[in-house]
Design a protein around this motif. Structure first.
Motif, PDB file in Angstrom:
ATOM      1  N   ILE A 147     -46.884  21.393  43.436  1.00 29.47           N
ATOM      2  CA  ILE A 147     -48.116  21.464  44.221  1.00 29.47           C
ATOM      3  C   ILE A 147     -49.128  22.335  43.480  1.00 29.47           C
ATOM      4  N   THR A 148     -50.392  21.982  43.599  1.00 30.34           N
ATOM      5  CA  THR A 148     -51.411  22.802  42.949  1.00 30.34           C
ATOM      6  C   THR A 148     -51.617  24.105  43.720  1.00 30.34           C
ATOM      7  N   GLN A 149     -52.088  25.097  42.995  1.00 29.75           N
ATOM      8  CA  GLN A 149     -52.389  26.391  43.623  1.00 29.75           C
ATOM      9  C   GLN A 149     -53.405  26.214  44.743  1.00 29.75           C
ATOM     10  N   ALA A 150     -54.389  25.335  44.524  1.00 29.81           N
ATOM     11  CA  ALA A 150     -55.429  25.118  45.536  1.00 29.81           C
ATOM     12  C   ALA A 150     -54.832  24.569  46.835  1.00 29.81           C
ATOM     13  N   PHE A 204     -38.559  21.480  52.100  1.00 27.82           N
ATOM     14  CA  PHE A 204     -37.279  20.860  52.423  1.00 27.82           C
ATOM     15  C   PHE A 204     -37.415  19.343  52.390  1.00 27.82           C
ATOM     16  N   ARG A 205     -36.315  18.691  52.120  1.00 27.12           N
ATOM     17  CA  ARG A 205     -36.191  17.256  52.366  1.00 27.12           C
ATOM     18  C   ARG A 205     -35.333  17.154  53.620  1.00 27.12           C
ATOM     19  N   ILE A 206     -35.741  16.282  54.529  1.00 27.87           N
ATOM     20  CA  ILE A 206     -34.975  16.074  55.764  1.00 27.87           C
ATOM     21  C   ILE A 206     -34.760  14.575  55.898  1.00 27.87           C
ATOM     22  N   VAL A 207     -33.525  14.146  55.690  1.00 28.54           N
ATOM     23  CA  VAL A 207     -33.182  12.732  55.735  1.00 28.54           C
ATOM     24  C   VAL A 207     -31.982  12.556  56.659  1.00 28.54           C
ATOM     25  N   GLU A 208     -32.167  11.764  57.691  1.00 26.38           N
ATOM     26  CA  GLU A 208     -31.116  11.475  58.671  1.00 26.38           C
ATOM     27  C   GLU A 208     -30.457  12.753  59.180  1.00 26.38           C
ATOM     28  N   GLY A 209     -31.291  13.734  59.491  1.00 23.58           N
ATOM     29  CA  GLY A 209     -30.808  14.975  60.072  1.00 23.58           C
ATOM     30  C   GLY A 209     -30.255  15.977  59.077  1.00 23.58           C
ATOM     31  N   GLU A 210     -30.179  15.621  57.806  1.00 25.75           N
ATOM     32  CA  GLU A 210     -29.655  16.538  56.796  1.00 25.75           C
ATOM     33  C   GLU A 210     -30.809  17.263  56.103  1.00 25.75           C
ATOM     34  N   VAL A 211     -30.719  18.586  56.085  1.00 25.98           N
ATOM     35  CA  VAL A 211     -31.771  19.431  55.524  1.00 25.98           C
ATOM     36  C   VAL A 211     -31.336  19.939  54.155  1.00 25.98           C
ATOM     37  N   THR A 212     -32.193  19.733  53.157  1.00 26.11           N
ATOM     38  CA  THR A 212     -31.937  20.230  51.810  1.00 26.11           C
ATOM     39  C   THR A 212     -33.165  20.986  51.334  1.00 26.11           C
ATOM     40  N   GLU A 213     -32.993  22.264  51.034  1.00 26.60           N
ATOM     41  CA  GLU A 213     -34.125  23.030  50.500  1.00 26.60           C
ATOM     42  C   GLU A 213     -34.336  22.651  49.040  1.00 26.60           C
ATOM     43  N   GLU A 214     -35.605  22.648  48.643  1.00 21.41           N
ATOM     44  CA  GLU A 214     -35.938  22.311  47.265  1.00 21.41           C
ATOM     45  C   GLU A 214     -36.845  23.381  46.668  1.00 21.41           C
ATOM     46  N   GLU A 215     -36.845  23.445  45.361  1.00 19.49           N
ATOM     47  CA  GLU A 215     -37.697  24.381  44.642  1.00 19.49           C
ATOM     48  C   GLU A 215     -39.161  23.979  44.812  1.00 19.49           C
ATOM     49  N   VAL A 216     -40.035  24.965  44.863  1.00 20.69           N
ATOM     50  CA  VAL A 216     -41.477  24.739  44.905  1.00 20.69           C
ATOM     51  C   VAL A 216     -42.059  25.258  43.592  1.00 20.69           C
ATOM     52  N   ARG A 217     -42.752  24.381  42.885  1.00 20.02           N
ATOM     53  CA  ARG A 217     -43.407  24.767  41.628  1.00 20.02           C
ATOM     54  C   ARG A 217     -44.912  24.680  41.853  1.00 20.02           C
ATOM     55  N   VAL A 218     -45.605  25.788  41.679  1.00 21.87           N
ATOM     56  CA  VAL A 218     -47.050  25.844  41.863  1.00 21.87           C
ATOM     57  C   VAL A 218     -47.708  25.783  40.487  1.00 21.87           C
ATOM     58  N   VAL A 219     -48.637  24.822  40.334  1.00 21.95           N
ATOM     59  CA  VAL A 219     -49.327  24.613  39.067  1.00 21.95           C
ATOM     60  C   VAL A 219     -50.838  24.686  39.283  1.00 21.95           C
ATOM     61  N   GLU A 220     -51.585  24.922  38.223  1.00 23.22           N
ATOM     62  CA  GLU A 220     -53.046  24.930  38.338  1.00 23.22           C
ATOM     63  C   GLU A 220     -53.599  23.525  38.540  1.00 23.22           C
ATOM     64  N   THR A 221     -53.109  22.567  37.763  1.00 24.87           N
ATOM     65  CA  THR A 221     -53.526  21.162  37.877  1.00 24.87           C
ATOM     66  C   THR A 221     -52.339  20.269  37.555  1.00 24.87           C
ATOM     67  N   TYR A 222     -52.460  19.005  37.891  1.00 23.12           N
ATOM     68  CA  TYR A 222     -51.410  18.021  37.530  1.00 23.12           C
ATOM     69  C   TYR A 222     -51.711  17.443  36.181  1.00 23.12           C
TER      70      TYR A 222
END
Length: 140
Positions: A4-7, A122-140
């Motif tokens: 995700i971008t910083q903005a 998080f990803r939430i699929v069929e009731g299952e919760v999985t935390e994921e890393e968040v990477r913050v970038v200036e631009t794509y």
């Protein structure tokens, strides 16, 4: 992993802080099939509650029609927790109906002693919760 971008990150956090003590909610849309969050769409919490959020059904229908017209997907669905950690509640899990979306939670409570908010994805699929890393970038 959510990239995700910083903005966008800053806009989500600002919305959560602005709506505190009520929960904030919204969507970040992106091009169909690309999984890249681009367009920040803050929504009104129709429940106007510090412990629960609800998208207004009319606003949500309008949003999905708009995303369809723009060839977009809901890449991020976000909301805040005002008194608890940024982790999906049972209600959050039961309402998670977009298996391709990243579910971002921002806590505006200092629950871990690390500051006045947490930003987690998080990803939430069929009731299952999985935390994921968040990477913050200036631009794509």
């Amino acid at each position: 992993m959510l990239t995700i971008t910083q903005a966008l990150y800053d806009q989500i956090v600002a919305h959560a802080r602005e709506d505190h003590p009520d929960e904030a909610c919204g969507v970040v849309a992106g091009p169909v099939g690309e999984g890249r969050p681009e367009r920040f769409i803050p929504m009104l919490n129709a429940a106007r509650s510090p412990t629960f959020y609800e998208f207004d059904s009319g606003d949500l229908l309008k949003l999905y029609r708009e995303m369809d017209d723009r060839d977009e997907d809901p890449v991020i669905i976000y909301h805040s927790h005002t008194a608890t950690e940024a982790y999906p509640s049972r209600t959050d899990i039961s309402y998670a109906n977009e298996p391709g979306a990243h579910y971002v939670l921002v806590s505006t409570a200092d629950t871990d002693g690390l500051g006045d908010f947490q930003f987690r994805s998080f990803r939430i699929v069929e009731g299952e919760v999985t935390e994921e890393e968040v990477r913050v970038v200036e631009t794509y």
